[in-house]
Design a protein around this motif. Structure first.
Motif, mmCIF file in Angstrom:
data_model
loop_
_atom_site.group_PDB
_atom_site.id
_atom_site.type_symbol
_atom_site.label_atom_id
_atom_site.label_comp_id
_atom_site.label_asym_id
_atom_site.label_seq_id
_atom_site.Cartn_x
_atom_site.Cartn_y
_atom_site.Cartn_z
ATOM 1 N N LEU A 41 0.815 -1.212 0.000
ATOM 2 C CA LEU A 41 0.000 0.000 0.000
ATOM 3 C C LEU A 41 0.852 1.267 0.000
ATOM 4 O O LEU A 41 0.433 2.292 -0.551
ATOM 5 N N LEU A 46 -1.251 4.730 0.069
ATOM 6 C CA LEU A 46 -2.487 4.510 0.816
ATOM 7 C C LEU A 46 -2.228 3.855 2.159
ATOM 8 O O LEU A 46 -1.290 3.078 2.302
ATOM 9 N N THR A 47 -3.107 4.156 3.105
ATOM 10 C CA THR A 47 -3.150 3.404 4.352
ATOM 11 C C THR A 47 -4.136 2.243 4.151
ATOM 12 O O THR A 47 -4.921 2.232 3.192
ATOM 13 N N GLN A 50 -7.771 3.420 4.053
ATOM 14 C CA GLN A 50 -8.047 4.095 2.785
ATOM 15 C C GLN A 50 -8.242 3.073 1.666
ATOM 16 O O GLN A 50 -9.129 3.222 0.821
ATOM 17 N N TYR A 51 -7.412 2.042 1.660
ATOM 18 C CA TYR A 51 -7.528 0.972 0.675
ATOM 19 C C TYR A 51 -8.902 0.304 0.770
ATOM 20 O O TYR A 51 -9.556 0.054 -0.245
ATOM 21 N N LEU A 54 -11.500 2.502 -0.761
ATOM 22 C CA LEU A 54 -11.413 2.469 -2.221
ATOM 23 C C LEU A 54 -11.935 1.156 -2.788
ATOM 24 O O LEU A 54 -12.551 1.142 -3.861
ATOM 25 N N LEU A 86 -8.286 11.283 1.345
ATOM 26 C CA LEU A 86 -8.402 10.735 -0.013
ATOM 27 C C LEU A 86 -8.829 11.818 -1.005
ATOM 28 O O LEU A 86 -8.380 11.828 -2.152
#
Length: 153
Positions: A41, A46-47, A50-51, A54, A86
């Motif tokens: 990631l 991305l954290t 956040q992933y 998404l 984001l």
């Protein structure tokens, strides 16, 4: 409703061993999984939370904050800062719903949609790192989801 079960003395001592705790097995596995995800990631900027957000948006773009929270089991107080980051990264936009201004719609930007292509290698990288094939991972996922659903009932 929680039912109390008493164990015979010989099992009672075993039940208090750390290695016999399902909760600890899940907790420590979660930590190990997050550690495996981190370098993958990091390449995407991305954290892990956040992933996850998404992933939902790549599947269903244009959800509300509350719908996203339901899918991720997160409240809006946790989601709002995550979504703001984001949005600042240019991966999504947050817009008030014209039909109901209390609702905030989340939509991917072009950059957010393009990131999906780069993220497609993450699941395979995780399986390889975990020495696990897709069928085994899917079976484990279903078992853990079943447990989660029972605990939340």
């Amino acid at each position: 409703m929680v039912t109390r079960h008493t164990l015979p003395d010989n099992l009672s001592n075993q039940s208090l061993r750390l290695d016999n705790q399902l909760c600890f097995a899940l907790y420590s596995t979660s930590l190990a999984m997050t550690k495996l995800y981190k370098p993958l990631l990091d390449e995407l900027g991305l954290t892990y939370p956040q992933y996850l957000a998404l992933l939902v948006l790549w599947e269903h773009d244009g959800v509300t904050v509350s719908e996203l929270g339901e899918q991720l089991y997160l409240d809006s107080g946790t989601l709002t800062p995550l979504l703001k980051r984001l949005e600042a990264a240019g991966l999504l936009s947050r817009l008030r719903d014209t039909a109901d201004e209390r609702c905030v719609l989340i939509r991917l930007t072009d950059a957010g949609r393009k990131l999906k292509g780069r993220a497609k290698r993450i699941p395979g990288g995780l399986l390889q790192a975990a020495h696990c094939d897709a069928a085994e991972a899917l079976a484990l996922t279903h078992q853990v989801q079943t447990l989660r659903n029972r605990l939340m009932a």
